[in-house]
Motif scaffolding. Sequence first.
Motif, short mmCIF file in Angstrom:
data_model
loop_
_atom_site.label_atom_id
_atom_site.label_comp_id
_atom_site.label_asym_id
_atom_site.label_seq_id
_atom_site.Cartn_x
_atom_site.Cartn_y
_atom_site.Cartn_z
N VAL A 1 0.83 -1.20 0.00
CA VAL A 1 0.00 0.00 0.00
C VAL A 1 0.87 1.25 0.00
O VAL A 1 1.79 1.38 0.81
CB VAL A 1 -0.94 0.02 1.22
CG1 VAL A 1 -1.72 1.34 1.30
CG2 VAL A 1 -1.91 -1.15 1.16
N GLY A 2 0.57 2.16 -0.92
CA GLY A 2 1.23 3.44 -0.96
C GLY A 2 0.26 4.55 -0.59
O GLY A 2 -0.93 4.48 -0.90
N ALA A 3 0.77 5.56 0.10
CA ALA A 3 -0.06 6.70 0.51
C ALA A 3 0.67 8.00 0.19
O ALA A 3 1.81 8.20 0.62
CB ALA A 3 -0.38 6.63 2.00
N PHE A 4 0.00 8.87 -0.57
CA PHE A 4 0.49 10.21 -0.84
C PHE A 4 -0.30 11.17 0.05
O PHE A 4 -1.47 11.44 -0.22
CB PHE A 4 0.33 10.57 -2.31
CG PHE A 4 1.16 9.75 -3.24
CD1 PHE A 4 2.43 10.19 -3.62
CD2 PHE A 4 0.70 8.55 -3.75
CE1 PHE A 4 3.20 9.43 -4.50
CE2 PHE A 4 1.46 7.79 -4.62
CZ PHE A 4 2.72 8.24 -4.99
N ARG A 5 0.32 11.65 1.10
CA ARG A 5 -0.34 12.59 2.02
C ARG A 5 -0.05 14.00 1.54
O ARG A 5 1.11 14.43 1.45
CB ARG A 5 0.17 12.38 3.44
CG ARG A 5 -0.48 13.29 4.48
CD ARG A 5 -1.96 12.99 4.64
NE ARG A 5 -2.53 13.74 5.76
CZ ARG A 5 -3.20 14.90 5.64
NH1 ARG A 5 -3.37 15.42 4.42
NH2 ARG A 5 -3.69 15.50 6.70
N ILE A 6 -1.12 14.73 1.23
CA ILE A 6 -0.99 16.06 0.64
C ILE A 6 -1.62 17.08 1.57
O ILE A 6 -2.80 16.96 1.97
CB ILE A 6 -1.67 16.12 -0.74
CG1 ILE A 6 -1.10 15.01 -1.65
CG2 ILE A 6 -1.49 17.49 -1.38
CD1 ILE A 6 -1.77 14.91 -3.00
N ASN B 1 2.39 20.48 0.19
CA ASN B 1 3.48 19.50 0.26
C ASN B 1 2.94 18.09 0.04
O ASN B 1 1.76 17.81 0.31
CB ASN B 1 4.18 19.56 1.62
CG ASN B 1 4.89 20.88 1.84
OD1 ASN B 1 5.49 21.42 0.91
ND2 ASN B 1 4.83 21.40 3.05
N VAL B 2 3.81 17.20 -0.40
CA VAL B 2 3.43 15.80 -0.64
C VAL B 2 4.45 14.90 0.04
O VAL B 2 5.66 14.99 -0.25
CB VAL B 2 3.37 15.47 -2.15
CG1 VAL B 2 2.93 14.01 -2.34
CG2 VAL B 2 2.42 16.41 -2.87
N ASP B 3 3.97 14.04 0.94
CA ASP B 3 4.79 13.01 1.56
C ASP B 3 4.33 11.65 1.04
O ASP B 3 3.12 11.43 0.84
CB ASP B 3 4.66 13.02 3.09
CG ASP B 3 5.23 14.26 3.73
OD1 ASP B 3 6.16 14.87 3.14
OD2 ASP B 3 4.75 14.65 4.81
N PHE B 4 5.27 10.75 0.88
CA PHE B 4 4.94 9.42 0.38
C PHE B 4 5.40 8.35 1.37
O PHE B 4 6.50 8.42 1.91
CB PHE B 4 5.61 9.16 -0.98
CG PHE B 4 5.46 7.75 -1.48
CD1 PHE B 4 4.23 7.29 -1.93
CD2 PHE B 4 6.54 6.88 -1.48
CE1 PHE B 4 4.08 5.99 -2.39
CE2 PHE B 4 6.41 5.58 -1.93
CZ PHE B 4 5.17 5.13 -2.38
N ARG B 5 4.52 7.37 1.61
CA ARG B 5 4.85 6.24 2.48
C ARG B 5 4.33 4.97 1.83
O ARG B 5 3.26 4.97 1.22
CB ARG B 5 4.22 6.43 3.86
CG ARG B 5 4.37 5.21 4.78
CD ARG B 5 3.74 5.45 6.15
NE ARG B 5 4.58 6.34 6.94
CZ ARG B 5 4.16 7.42 7.58
NH1 ARG B 5 2.89 7.78 7.48
NH2 ARG B 5 4.99 8.15 8.31
N GLN B 6 5.08 3.87 1.96
CA GLN B 6 4.63 2.60 1.41
C GLN B 6 4.94 1.48 2.39
O GLN B 6 6.05 1.39 2.91
CB GLN B 6 5.30 2.31 0.06
CG GLN B 6 4.81 1.03 -0.61
CD GLN B 6 5.02 1.05 -2.11
OE1 GLN B 6 4.41 1.83 -2.83
NE2 GLN B 6 5.91 0.19 -2.60
#
Length: 497
Positions: free
Chosen positions: A66-71, A75-80
Amino acid sequence: MTTEFPDVPALSGWEEPLRFEGEVRDLEIIGEVPAEIDGAFFRVAPDPFYPNRTGTDIFFNGDGNVGAFRIKDGNVDFRQRYVQTDRFLAERKAGRSLFGAYRNPFTDDPSVAGLSRSTANTNVVVHNGTLWALKEDSLPIAMDPETLETKGFSDFGGKMRSRTFTAHPKIDPHTGEMICFGYAAKGEALPDIAYYVISASGEVTHEAWFEAPYASMIHDMAITDNYVVFPVMPLGSSIERMKRGGMHFQWEPEWPVYYGVIPRRGNGEDVRWFRAPNAFPGHTLNAHEKDGRILLDISLTLGNVFPWFPPASGDVTDPATLPTRFARVALDLRSTTKEAETFELLDIIAEFPHIDDRFVGTDYRHGFFAGMDLSVPLRLDRVRNKPFNLVFNSLVHGDAHTGKVKYWTPGETDTVQEPVFVPRSANAAEGEGFVMLLVNRLAEGRSDLVILDSTDIEGGPLAVAKLPMRMKFGLHGNWADASTFTGVTTDVQPRRV
């Protein structure tokens, strides 16, 4: 890991296993992320951690990553993170693959008999403050939407008796209810369907059981104000075939398509079945009621889209050569007819549709798709890591009222993944907001998250968030506004199955 992955198309090129968990904060951005956007784009891809014990594998059998782009605030942070399924944990502990062919328990290592085979790799949706990782052969798995920590399987406090749960539940935009179902609900290769309504607070408030005309895949569904529609596709399942080591599903070119209709609070005896000629009913765009009819908008392909599930004859047709269209299927509830009528809705080659989710179940206009603009060349001869899956070169916007179509194509060596829609505000007009999607930069070996104005996709990106890595082709994902998961406390009561 001492065993190499097999050199097969499903695990090579762009789809070579990534096996990545981690985060990249504050992605480099070209342009400007609209300040109105505050939430997360969640998506999931099959990404096998170990080579399958059978020596071969299909794309659908990989572990859910699962990938998540928190916006937020531009700004954009990415977690997988991998979904910590029972299967994933067992194999990590053993240091090797223990589960065999896709949805075939007879090919598993005896040590995992009875353990859930879920890979949780097909879709992720937010409901009741929880991120649900979904695979249609098993119960849903709860995850923390902010940390992506796996909480575990849930049967909603013991009130869900089905063994399975759809990968495509629908959220009623007015009530917040999650409308869902499980096929093969009593066990693999059985025709039983269990239909559920889950309240906005996570309580099962309605259950109905009935049987499909045949045991097969029922991948998607649609809802209207008063009804639920289940498209039954001619991919038949068979325990006997699985025991012989064969595939779970087999394309049946002589079987018709069926559309089951049940009232939102109906019981099994209330289901009506409408029949249509053999085809592959793909993902639903939306449905609504008009003049006593249900109008279901859905992708229809005249042939088998999944060549890895061939017919008994073994004949396989390249899916790219099959006629595909987005159709409007009319189901007349006033008539005694059992036949569905089909009309062309949009003249496009496209799939993976999304609409403005505030208009689910109603007469809507705007649809967004991953599709093909045939007027623009796709130069795969110029790239090393060629894609294996369905290849789309464009974002497509279709108007369901006028039939007008618009395209945005990123480049001759770029492909696109499934788009999602983000409203500009809670009160914005339908389709007014933003579209975001992953673009595969095939020549560069990496991906970008691209954000466009939904009312002017031809104008190009408003912002491009650059990833330093490639993103495997995701099966599905969804947008969630921050208000639906930030600071929301829920009691999921996870359990092991």
